[in-house]
Scaffold this motif. Structure first.
Motif, PDB file in Angstrom:
ATOM      1  N   GLU A 129       0.831  -1.206   0.000  1.00  0.00           N
ATOM      2  CA  GLU A 129       0.000   0.000   0.000  1.00  0.00           C
ATOM      3  C   GLU A 129       0.867   1.257   0.000  1.00  0.00           C
ATOM      4  O   GLU A 129       0.568   2.226  -0.699  1.00  0.00           O
ATOM      5  CB  GLU A 129      -0.920   0.020   1.221  1.00  0.00           C
ATOM      6  CG  GLU A 129      -2.067  -0.956   1.144  1.00  0.00           C
ATOM      7  CD  GLU A 129      -2.929  -0.909   2.399  1.00  0.00           C
ATOM      8  OE1 GLU A 129      -2.912   0.117   3.124  1.00  0.00           O
ATOM      9  OE2 GLU A 129      -3.618  -1.902   2.660  1.00  0.00           O
ATOM     10  N   ALA A 130       1.930   1.233   0.780  1.00  0.00           N
ATOM     11  CA  ALA A 130       2.836   2.382   0.843  1.00  0.00           C
ATOM     12  C   ALA A 130       3.478   2.627  -0.517  1.00  0.00           C
ATOM     13  O   ALA A 130       3.537   3.758  -0.999  1.00  0.00           O
ATOM     14  CB  ALA A 130       3.907   2.147   1.907  1.00  0.00           C
ATOM     15  N   GLU A 131       3.937   1.563  -1.161  1.00  0.00           N
ATOM     16  CA  GLU A 131       4.565   1.699  -2.469  1.00  0.00           C
ATOM     17  C   GLU A 131       3.565   2.211  -3.509  1.00  0.00           C
ATOM     18  O   GLU A 131       3.889   3.107  -4.303  1.00  0.00           O
ATOM     19  CB  GLU A 131       5.164   0.370  -2.935  1.00  0.00           C
ATOM     20  CG  GLU A 131       5.877   0.501  -4.268  1.00  0.00           C
ATOM     21  CD  GLU A 131       6.395  -0.817  -4.795  1.00  0.00           C
ATOM     22  OE1 GLU A 131       7.615  -0.937  -4.951  1.00  0.00           O
ATOM     23  OE2 GLU A 131       5.560  -1.714  -5.060  1.00  0.00           O
ATOM     24  N   GLN A 132       2.359   1.693  -3.506  1.00  0.00           N
ATOM     25  CA  GLN A 132       1.342   2.138  -4.467  1.00  0.00           C
ATOM     26  C   GLN A 132       1.054   3.631  -4.306  1.00  0.00           C
ATOM     27  O   GLN A 132       0.932   4.357  -5.290  1.00  0.00           O
ATOM     28  CB  GLN A 132       0.053   1.322  -4.316  1.00  0.00           C
ATOM     29  CG  GLN A 132       0.158  -0.074  -4.877  1.00  0.00           C
ATOM     30  CD  GLN A 132       0.541  -0.073  -6.356  1.00  0.00           C
ATOM     31  OE1 GLN A 132      -0.005   0.674  -7.155  1.00  0.00           O
ATOM     32  NE2 GLN A 132       1.504  -0.898  -6.713  1.00  0.00           N
ATOM     33  N   TRP A 133       0.934   4.071  -3.072  1.00  0.00           N
ATOM     34  CA  TRP A 133       0.686   5.485  -2.823  1.00  0.00           C
ATOM     35  C   TRP A 133       1.864   6.334  -3.305  1.00  0.00           C
ATOM     36  O   TRP A 133       1.687   7.395  -3.901  1.00  0.00           O
ATOM     37  CB  TRP A 133       0.434   5.737  -1.334  1.00  0.00           C
ATOM     38  CG  TRP A 133       0.298   7.194  -1.019  1.00  0.00           C
ATOM     39  CD1 TRP A 133      -0.821   7.956  -1.175  1.00  0.00           C
ATOM     40  CD2 TRP A 133       1.316   8.065  -0.538  1.00  0.00           C
ATOM     41  NE1 TRP A 133      -0.552   9.257  -0.811  1.00  0.00           N
ATOM     42  CE2 TRP A 133       0.756   9.349  -0.414  1.00  0.00           C
ATOM     43  CE3 TRP A 133       2.655   7.886  -0.192  1.00  0.00           C
ATOM     44  CZ2 TRP A 133       1.475  10.447   0.044  1.00  0.00           C
ATOM     45  CZ3 TRP A 133       3.379   8.983   0.265  1.00  0.00           C
ATOM     46  CH2 TRP A 133       2.788  10.242   0.372  1.00  0.00           C
ATOM     47  N   LEU A 134       3.074   5.842  -3.049  1.00  0.00           N
ATOM     48  CA  LEU A 134       4.286   6.591  -3.378  1.00  0.00           C
ATOM     49  C   LEU A 134       4.458   6.794  -4.878  1.00  0.00           C
ATOM     50  O   LEU A 134       4.909   7.850  -5.313  1.00  0.00           O
ATOM     51  CB  LEU A 134       5.496   5.844  -2.810  1.00  0.00           C
ATOM     52  CG  LEU A 134       6.771   6.623  -2.600  1.00  0.00           C
ATOM     53  CD1 LEU A 134       6.562   7.758  -1.615  1.00  0.00           C
ATOM     54  CD2 LEU A 134       7.853   5.694  -2.094  1.00  0.00           C
ATOM     55  N   ILE A 135       4.075   5.814  -5.678  1.00  0.00           N
ATOM     56  CA  ILE A 135       4.339   5.891  -7.127  1.00  0.00           C
ATOM     57  C   ILE A 135       3.148   6.360  -7.952  1.00  0.00           C
ATOM     58  O   ILE A 135       3.292   6.555  -9.160  1.00  0.00           O
ATOM     59  CB  ILE A 135       4.870   4.549  -7.678  1.00  0.00           C
ATOM     60  CG1 ILE A 135       3.825   3.442  -7.544  1.00  0.00           C
ATOM     61  CG2 ILE A 135       6.172   4.167  -6.978  1.00  0.00           C
ATOM     62  CD1 ILE A 135       4.243   2.122  -8.199  1.00  0.00           C
ATOM     63  N   LYS A 136       1.993   6.581  -7.327  1.00  0.00           N
ATOM     64  CA  LYS A 136       0.851   7.019  -8.143  1.00  0.00           C
ATOM     65  C   LYS A 136       1.041   8.484  -8.570  1.00  0.00           C
ATOM     66  O   LYS A 136       1.778   9.235  -7.939  1.00  0.00           O
ATOM     67  CB  LYS A 136      -0.464   6.788  -7.419  1.00  0.00           C
ATOM     68  CG  LYS A 136      -0.751   7.651  -6.239  1.00  0.00           C
ATOM     69  CD  LYS A 136      -2.076   7.230  -5.639  1.00  0.00           C
ATOM     70  CE  LYS A 136      -2.330   7.983  -4.352  1.00  0.00           C
ATOM     71  NZ  LYS A 136      -3.592   7.618  -3.762  1.00  0.00           N
TER      72      LYS A 136
END
Length: 142
Positions: A129-136
Motif C-alpha cells: 500500500e505504501a509503495e502504491q501510494w508513493l508511485i501514483k
C-alpha cells in the motif's frame, strides 16, 4: 527486472533506489546500537545520494526502528535533511511504522515540523500500500 541501485549501506540502514518506480527505500535493520551521530551519518548519506538520482519519493521501512528521535535531532533533521530532499525533488514520504510507540511518535513528530510539511507524508502498516501510494501520479496524492 527492477533496476535497483544501493545508495547507502551501514549496520543500521540500507538505502536502495528503484529507478523504474523513481523512489528510494530506506530500510532500518534494527541491528546494533543506533546513536544520534550514526543516525545523522545515515540520513546525510541517503540525502546526498538522493541528490544524484531522479527519485520522487522515499519509502521508509521503520518496522525494526527502535530509536526515539529526540526533539534536538528532529530539529537537526528538518534543518539539514529536508532541504536536501527538496533540492533532490523528493515530494513524498511514506512510512511503514514500528510497533514501538515512542519511536513511532518521534517519527510522526519529526515529519510534522514546518519544513517537513513541504513534503506530502503518509503512514502505513502495509508495504504494498505504501509503495502504491508513493508511485501514483501527483493528481492522486490524497
Amino acid at each position: 527486472m527492477e533496476d535497483t541501485i544501493v545508495l547507502y549501506e551501514d549496520t543500521h540502514l540500507k538505502s536502495t533506489f528503484f529507478a523504474t518506480k523513481k523512489y528510494i527505500l530506506n530500510y532500518w535493520t534494527g541491528s546494533g546500537f543506533l546513536t544520534d551521530d550514526l543516525f545523522k551519518e545515515g540520513m546525510t548519506g541517503v540525502a546526498k545520494a538522493a541528490l544524484e538520482h531522479d527519485a520522487k519519493g522515499i519509502l521508509v521501512n521503520t518496522l525494526k526502528f527502535d530509536f526515539p528521535i529526540s526533539p534536538e535531532l528532529q530539529q537537526w533533521y528538518n534543518e539539514n535533511i529536508v532541504p536536501m530532499h527538496l533540492s533532490a525533488g523528493i515530494t513524498r514520504m511514506a512510512f511503514l511504522l514500528p510497533d514501538d510507540f515512542y519511536a513511532q511518535l518521534s517519527i510522526e513528530q519529526t515529519m510534522a515540523e514546518q519544513q517537513a510539511k513541504a513534503q506530502v507524508t503518509q503512514y502505513f502498516n502495509d508495504y504494498a500500500e505504501a509503495e502504491q501510494w508513493l508511485i501514483k501520479p501527483d493528481l492522486d496524492l490524497v
